[in-house]
Write a protein that holds these residues in place. Structure first.
Motif, mmCIF file in Angstrom:
data_model
loop_
_atom_site.group_PDB
_atom_site.id
_atom_site.type_symbol
_atom_site.label_atom_id
_atom_site.label_comp_id
_atom_site.label_asym_id
_atom_site.label_seq_id
_atom_site.Cartn_x
_atom_site.Cartn_y
_atom_site.Cartn_z
ATOM 1 N N THR A 121 7.128 9.064 2.407
ATOM 2 C CA THR A 121 6.639 7.994 2.145
ATOM 3 C C THR A 121 7.843 6.628 1.859
ATOM 4 O OG1 THR A 121 4.343 8.305 1.045
ATOM 5 C CG2 THR A 121 5.484 6.279 0.492
ATOM 6 N N TRP A 158 -0.533 17.430 4.461
ATOM 7 C CA TRP A 158 -1.820 17.751 4.155
ATOM 8 C C TRP A 158 -2.088 19.430 4.186
ATOM 9 C CZ3 TRP A 158 -4.926 14.760 2.156
ATOM 10 C CH2 TRP A 158 -4.219 13.198 1.879
ATOM 11 N N MET A 170 4.943 14.744 1.051
ATOM 12 C CA MET A 170 4.861 13.539 0.721
ATOM 13 C C MET A 170 5.280 12.758 0.356
ATOM 14 S SD MET A 170 1.201 13.114 -0.473
ATOM 15 C CE MET A 170 -0.067 14.298 0.042
ATOM 16 N N PRO A 225 0.537 -1.123 -0.143
ATOM 17 C CA PRO A 225 -0.078 -0.293 0.001
ATOM 18 C C PRO A 225 1.209 1.208 -0.270
ATOM 19 C CG PRO A 225 -0.374 -1.568 1.362
ATOM 20 C CD PRO A 225 0.398 -2.350 1.374
ATOM 21 N N ARG A 226 2.226 1.497 0.618
ATOM 22 C CA ARG A 226 2.914 2.219 0.593
ATOM 23 C C ARG A 226 3.469 3.086 -0.420
ATOM 24 N NH1 ARG A 226 5.833 4.050 6.259
ATOM 25 N NH2 ARG A 226 4.528 3.451 7.502
ATOM 26 N N ALA A 255 4.533 14.044 7.323
ATOM 27 C CA ALA A 255 2.500 14.041 6.764
ATOM 28 C C ALA A 255 1.509 14.513 6.660
ATOM 29 C CB ALA A 255 1.995 12.434 7.441
ATOM 30 N N LEU A 313 0.876 3.687 -2.658
ATOM 31 C CA LEU A 313 0.972 5.234 -2.651
ATOM 32 C C LEU A 313 2.094 6.316 -3.045
ATOM 33 C CD1 LEU A 313 -0.861 7.799 -0.575
ATOM 34 C CD2 LEU A 313 1.012 6.628 1.643
ATOM 35 N N VAL A 327 1.016 6.890 -6.941
ATOM 36 C CA VAL A 327 0.399 7.896 -7.062
ATOM 37 C C VAL A 327 0.946 9.593 -6.816
ATOM 38 C CG1 VAL A 327 -1.838 8.717 -5.537
ATOM 39 C CG2 VAL A 327 -1.623 6.896 -5.955
ATOM 40 N N GLY A 328 1.606 9.274 -5.613
ATOM 41 C CA GLY A 328 2.119 10.632 -5.543
ATOM 42 C C GLY A 328 3.492 11.349 -6.347
#
Length: 133
Positions: free
Chosen positions: A51, A97, A47, A13-14, A93, A17, A20-21
């Motif tokens: 990650t 955000w 991000m 999952p990371r 993180a 991520l 996607v980043g």
């Protein structure tokens, strides 16, 4: 299942991520070239850093049991090490955000000063004269 295989599966999952980043960074750089917010570029950069550091930490921490055996670390020492790594990752993180939120708020407002589009065209205005040599 070996610890390396289970960590690799837990990291998927990371890694998604991270992909996607990277896409977000590319799109935000393209938007920045068209006059978009630079905050979004910064947010995706932070991000991606957080990650990548989190992925690396998952693999580094595979040897945590051997740290306890070889370096005379107690469980509380190991917990302190994990806490010392987790706090900067979580702060990164949160910062990313916050940058995303600021970029969204900034893009939702009308510009303070009208851009060149709203200025009248130069028709009828005298052209600047060049000074004689």
């Amino acid at each position: 299942m070996s610890p390396l295989v289970s960590t690799t599966i837990a990291t998927l999952p990371r890694i998604l991520l991270f992909v996607v980043g990277v896409l977000g960074l590319v799109f935000s750089i393209k938007a920045r070239a068209r006059g978009g917010s630079g905050l979004m570029v910064g947010a995706f950069a932070v991000m991606l850093f957080a990650t990548a550091a989190g992925i690396a930490w998952q693999f580094v921490s595979l040897d945590a049991a051997s740290w306890v055996r070889s370096d005379d670390l107690s469980a509380s020492d190991l917990g302190l090490i994990f806490l010392a790594v987790a706090i900067p990752l979580d702060v990164a993180a949160v910062v990313s955000w916050l940058l995303v939120a600021l970029a969204v708020v900034k893009n939702g407002r009308a510009p303070r000063y009208p851009g060149p589009v709203s200025y009248p065209m130069a028709y009828g205005y005298p052209q600047p004269q060049q000074p004689p040599n």
